[in-house]
Write a protein that holds these residues in place. Sequence first.
Motif, short mmCIF file in Angstrom:
data_model
loop_
_atom_site.label_atom_id
_atom_site.label_comp_id
_atom_site.label_asym_id
_atom_site.label_seq_id
_atom_site.Cartn_x
_atom_site.Cartn_y
_atom_site.Cartn_z
N SER A 210 33.21 40.18 48.90
CA SER A 210 34.44 40.73 48.36
C SER A 210 35.60 39.75 48.51
N THR A 211 36.54 39.83 47.59
CA THR A 211 37.74 39.01 47.68
C THR A 211 38.59 39.48 48.86
N LYS A 212 39.57 38.69 49.24
CA LYS A 212 40.45 39.05 50.35
C LYS A 212 41.12 40.40 50.10
N GLU A 213 41.51 40.63 48.85
CA GLU A 213 42.18 41.88 48.52
C GLU A 213 41.23 43.07 48.70
N ASN A 214 39.98 42.89 48.28
CA ASN A 214 39.02 43.99 48.40
C ASN A 214 38.59 44.23 49.84
N VAL A 215 38.56 43.17 50.65
CA VAL A 215 38.27 43.35 52.08
C VAL A 215 39.36 44.18 52.73
N LYS A 216 40.62 43.87 52.41
CA LYS A 216 41.74 44.64 52.95
C LYS A 216 41.67 46.10 52.48
N PHE A 217 41.29 46.30 51.22
CA PHE A 217 41.15 47.65 50.69
C PHE A 217 40.07 48.42 51.46
N ALA A 218 38.95 47.76 51.75
CA ALA A 218 37.86 48.41 52.48
C ALA A 218 38.26 48.72 53.91
N VAL B 212 36.91 55.48 60.90
CA VAL B 212 35.70 54.76 61.28
C VAL B 212 36.03 53.28 61.35
N THR B 213 35.12 52.50 61.91
CA THR B 213 35.33 51.06 62.07
C THR B 213 34.42 50.29 61.13
N LEU B 214 35.01 49.41 60.33
CA LEU B 214 34.22 48.55 59.44
C LEU B 214 33.61 47.43 60.26
N ILE B 215 32.28 47.27 60.17
CA ILE B 215 31.58 46.30 61.01
C ILE B 215 31.44 44.94 60.33
N VAL B 216 31.12 44.93 59.04
CA VAL B 216 30.97 43.67 58.31
C VAL B 216 31.79 43.76 57.03
N PRO B 217 32.26 42.62 56.51
CA PRO B 217 32.97 42.64 55.23
C PRO B 217 32.05 43.15 54.13
N PRO B 218 32.60 43.79 53.12
CA PRO B 218 31.76 44.40 52.08
C PRO B 218 31.16 43.38 51.12
N ASN C 180 34.41 53.61 47.80
CA ASN C 180 34.77 54.16 46.49
C ASN C 180 36.10 53.59 46.01
N THR C 181 36.28 53.59 44.71
CA THR C 181 37.51 53.02 44.13
C THR C 181 38.75 53.82 44.48
N ASP C 182 38.57 55.08 44.92
CA ASP C 182 39.73 55.89 45.30
C ASP C 182 40.08 55.74 46.78
N GLY C 183 39.42 54.80 47.46
CA GLY C 183 39.74 54.55 48.86
C GLY C 183 39.00 55.43 49.84
N THR C 184 38.00 56.17 49.39
CA THR C 184 37.18 56.98 50.29
C THR C 184 35.85 56.28 50.55
N LEU C 185 35.14 56.76 51.57
CA LEU C 185 33.84 56.22 51.92
C LEU C 185 32.75 57.25 51.66
N ARG C 186 31.58 56.76 51.31
CA ARG C 186 30.43 57.64 51.07
C ARG C 186 29.21 57.09 51.77
N HIS C 187 28.55 57.92 52.58
CA HIS C 187 27.32 57.50 53.24
C HIS C 187 26.24 57.15 52.24
#
Length: 509
Positions: A215-223, A232-238, A283-290
């Motif tokens: 992911s780009t820097k912007e998308n990493v920040k978004f994630a 929750v805690t993000l473990i690896v960049p997307p 997700n593009t709306d800023g939510t997470l899905r298992h």
Amino acid sequence: MVDANATITVNGSAVTNGQAITTALNVGANTITVQVTGKNGTTQKSYSITVTRVNNTDNGNNNNGNNGSNSNNSSNSNNSNSGGTQGTISTDTYTPILINGKGMDVGRLTTSQRNEQTVTTITIDPSKFGEVLKLNGERSVVTIPFNSDSDVLIGELNGLLIKMMEEHNFDLEIKSEDASYRIPAQQINIDAISRQAGTSVALKDITVQVEIASSTKENVKFAQDAAQNSNVTLIVPPFDFTVRAIYGNQQVEVAEFNAYIERLIAIPDSVDPSRITTGVVINTDGTLRHVPTKLIQEEGKYFAIISSLTNSTYSLISNNVEFNDVAHHWGKQAINDMGSRLIVQGTGEGIFSPDKPITRAEFAAIVIRGLGLQPGTDATGFVDVQASDWYSDAVGTARQYQLITGFEDGSFRPMEMITREQAMIIISKAMTLTGLKNRLPVQEANVTLQSFTDGGQVSAWAQGDVAACILAGVVTGRSDATIASKADVTRAEVTIMLQQLLKKSDLIL
């Protein structure tokens, strides 16, 4: 390093080894060709780079005498890279493609820039690879290996090769040290793509790209923000996983599949693998899905295998959940595990209420989350489910994937408590989706049910599904002797059903 006795030409003009090369660039695309001839006079290598020069002249001060008539020429030039150059470097040498682990030099490597990221593309030569495919048997694996540290990796081949791979049940794999993506050629569905392209487009003229992108820097920040919002805690960049088909000026993304497709993400050495609870879609709306995820270890290194029915942006999270009221409950392990995976939720303030019955709407929502499906439609088709209902998307998605059918009067009865046999019907249909149903031994339903004292009380329309769940080990009786098919299913029982479904389907460990 170039041999001092080698001969070098740039665009046909000889240059001295080590000499700085300067050349004027016109506005637009400029192709520069470098040819190196070995000291033996016969060995040659050719390289080319296409450099695009953007017209940086301010339109308001254009001094070329045309009063800005060319001002529109840069409207689609390089967007965020305006004022710079973008290039594509390719070689005429071939790079190995693996078929069942055996290397064959049939791939051509290209590097380029996209949105400030380095892109490496390996294109399979159809004339060389087509003959190779014919010599290999059914169910082979074609692996395109990448050794580069590029941000974006693309495996590229034409539609005709995809069709040949499909006919022989081949898998296509894109693989690097950080991630890999393996997809059966049949799941690309080149015939459907061809129909969209039209009868005038030949399969050989359709380009199929399978891509893994950091992911780009912007998308990493978004994630990271999405993870924080979900506590929750993000473990690896997307990573982004994409399959697309290109024909002419048209592009089609292959985003959905009818079987679970595996993606593999390497766990960095700096990360404790025991912290990872699941993989997620950003997700593009800023939510997470298992999405169903399992950790494996190969040669001392840990990897996460993420299985999904769609393409998207994926990452790994840490989210250890322990509900206060299950500390001494028989379902403790499954409940906390599925809570950590974002599949089940508590009833408030750290409480799970494991022995509470569950509604049909709640059950549909849990099954959708467990399977990693994206709730995407409120067009349920049930007379008693409205678009404004909190469960409408989940019920609509369950219906879309043929997990539920409702009742004969067109209702779903979302607020009714779901019985054990009703739950097992839905779980049985989910077993078809995960592929588990196809692996079961053939056995008559009555043979499975007769080992329970109340097996004869299972409704006729539910017997096959109840038997399948028991035969698969996904559901057990309420006791060793009874199924209790008409009893309401509890929140703990539902959680264990989902966990066993995912485990028996080899989607989690």
